[in-house]
Design an enzyme around this catalytic site. Structure first.
Site, PDB file in Angstrom:
ATOM      1  N   ARG A   1      34.926  49.268  32.229  1.00 54.10           N
ATOM      2  CA  ARG A   1      35.218  49.834  33.562  1.00 54.10           C
ATOM      3  C   ARG A   1      35.584  51.311  33.430  1.00 54.10           C
ATOM      4  O   ARG A   1      35.135  52.147  34.221  1.00 54.10           O
ATOM      5  CB  ARG A   1      36.345  49.041  34.227  1.00 54.10           C
ATOM      6  CG  ARG A   1      36.804  49.586  35.588  1.00 54.10           C
ATOM      7  CD  ARG A   1      37.789  48.607  36.208  1.00 54.10           C
ATOM      8  NE  ARG A   1      38.704  49.254  37.139  1.00 54.10           N
ATOM      9  CZ  ARG A   1      38.483  49.405  38.440  1.00 54.10           C
ATOM     10  NH1 ARG A   1      37.361  48.980  38.979  1.00 54.10           N
ATOM     11  NH2 ARG A   1      39.393  49.981  39.214  1.00 54.10           N
TER      12      ARG A   1
ATOM     13  N   ARG B   1      36.549  44.970  37.651  1.00 56.23           N
ATOM     14  CA  ARG B   1      37.527  44.414  36.726  1.00 56.23           C
ATOM     15  C   ARG B   1      37.022  43.029  36.321  1.00 56.23           C
ATOM     16  O   ARG B   1      36.299  42.378  37.077  1.00 56.23           O
ATOM     17  CB  ARG B   1      38.900  44.295  37.387  1.00 56.23           C
ATOM     18  CG  ARG B   1      39.476  45.620  37.877  1.00 56.23           C
ATOM     19  CD  ARG B   1      40.775  45.391  38.639  1.00 56.23           C
ATOM     20  NE  ARG B   1      41.361  46.658  39.059  1.00 56.23           N
ATOM     21  CZ  ARG B   1      41.103  47.264  40.224  1.00 56.23           C
ATOM     22  NH1 ARG B   1      40.245  46.711  41.074  1.00 56.23           N
ATOM     23  NH2 ARG B   1      41.678  48.403  40.539  1.00 56.23           N
TER      24      ARG B   1
ATOM     25  N   LYS C   1      42.363  44.261  43.595  1.00 56.64           N
ATOM     26  CA  LYS C   1      43.713  44.733  43.312  1.00 56.64           C
ATOM     27  C   LYS C   1      44.249  45.514  44.503  1.00 56.64           C
ATOM     28  O   LYS C   1      43.552  46.352  45.069  1.00 56.64           O
ATOM     29  CB  LYS C   1      43.698  45.622  42.065  1.00 56.64           C
ATOM     30  CG  LYS C   1      45.083  46.002  41.567  1.00 56.64           C
ATOM     31  CD  LYS C   1      44.992  46.766  40.272  1.00 56.64           C
ATOM     32  CE  LYS C   1      46.381  47.126  39.752  1.00 56.64           C
ATOM     33  NZ  LYS C   1      46.301  47.883  38.478  1.00 56.64           N
TER      34      LYS C   1
END
Length: 320
Positions: free
Chosen positions: A270, A136, A161
């Site tokens: 991504r 990310r 995350k």
């Protein structure tokens, strides 16, 4: 307690739990909005019905996305359960904002490489790491020098995350230019130290575990900002990482020049990373681990992108 006192309590609890500064700002903003919505009534005097009323207002009248409503919910649950120590319990009659099911935008390999080649410098390297390692943009920008392992050709992502750590690959293509870039960062850091600066900001737990580490080169950001700034928490003037805004602007410029007929963002690369790995025959569990997905169901959305129109069924118009 006044509003300022309440916000101070929220900040203190967030910092005690080592949450990021962006989380701190976001949670405080939602609490302020919640209090203003209820005519500056203190949250202690409000209950479950008031929380539900506010969240339903966000979904029904403000037409906010499901992720935004969930963000507000998380902020209010944190406020009540961790700051005010009041159990929230079941939120009856809460109307969840609908999360639309959309397939991710994916570039072809040719499109991805064309955009990357149109860019240059640091922005190009960042995009190469997103597409080449499945990171990310927030993860790329948060990388420290020591997170890049040239010997094993891997990158370590800490506290991604979901507060998960993971290891992904380091693309061969980016290694030579990344080594040159790191030497530039080293010279910049030495210059900062000579001027009395050179300290970076570490999570509270790490700064206690490794005293003096904030001046070490290995803890510096891989992509430091051009200018130093004052940290709002510690007051230390340091180099934060560069802004994602610069990358997005450069990416938009490159996409427009190439007339890419898709809405392209850093996250598109991504998505393209995952789709292209699956297309090349890699196991979906491997792709899941590289992406850092908690559930393989999240990764499976890329298998739908691989299908041809009509679930992969050949059109009768194309049959002999």
């Amino acid at each position: 307690m006044g509003k300022r006192k309440l916000l101070d309590l929220i900040k203190r609890e967030i910092r005690r739990r080592n949450y990021s500064y962006s989380t701190e700002k976001t949670y405080c903003q939602w609490v302020v909005r919640y209090v203003r919505y209820h005519n500056l009534t203190h949250p202690r005097e409000l209950g479950n019905r008031d929380i539900v009323k506010y969240l339903n207002y966000l979904a029904n009248e403000c037409n906010l996305a499901a992720s935004t409503q969930n963000q507000a919910l998380s902020a209010l649950v944190f406020l009540y359960e961790h700051v005010l120590e009041i159990p929230v319990g079941e939120l009856k009659k809460l109307k969840r904002a609908k999360k639309p099911k959309r397939l991710p935008v994916v570039l072809s390999k040719e499109q991805a490489l064309a955009i990357i080649n149109e860019m240059s410098g640091v922005n190009q390297m960042i995009l190469e790491l997103i597409y080449g390692a499945g990171l990310r943009i927030s993860e790329v920008l948060s990388l420290r020098i020591q997170d890049v392992d040239f010997a094993y050709r891997q990158i370590t992502v800490w506290n991604g995350k979901g507060r998960k750590d993971r290891i992904t690959m380091l693309p061969d293509r980016v290694i030579p230019k990344l080594k040159i870039h790191i030497e530039k960062v080293r010279r910049l850091h030495r210059s900062d130290l000579r001027k009395g600066f050179g300290k970076t900001i570490l999570p509270k737990a790490l700064s206690k575990k490794y005293p003096g580490a904030e001046e070490k080169f290995i803890w510096q950001y891989l992509f430091p900002a051009r200018n130093r700034r004052k940290d709002p928490r510690s007051g230390i003037r340091h180099r934060y990482h560069i802004s994602a805004k610069n990358v997005r602007l450069e990416l938009r410029r490159a996409s427009n020049i190439l007339n890419i007929p898709k809405r392209v963002t850093p996250h598109t690369f991504r998505h393209s990373f995952a789709t292209h790995l699956l297309k090349n025959g890699y196991d979906i569990r491997t792709v899941q681990e590289l992406l850092g997905h908690k559930s393989v169901k999240t990764t499976m959305i890329y298998t739908h992108v691989l299908n041809r129109g009509g679930k992969g069924v050949q059109s009768p118009l194309d049959q002999g």
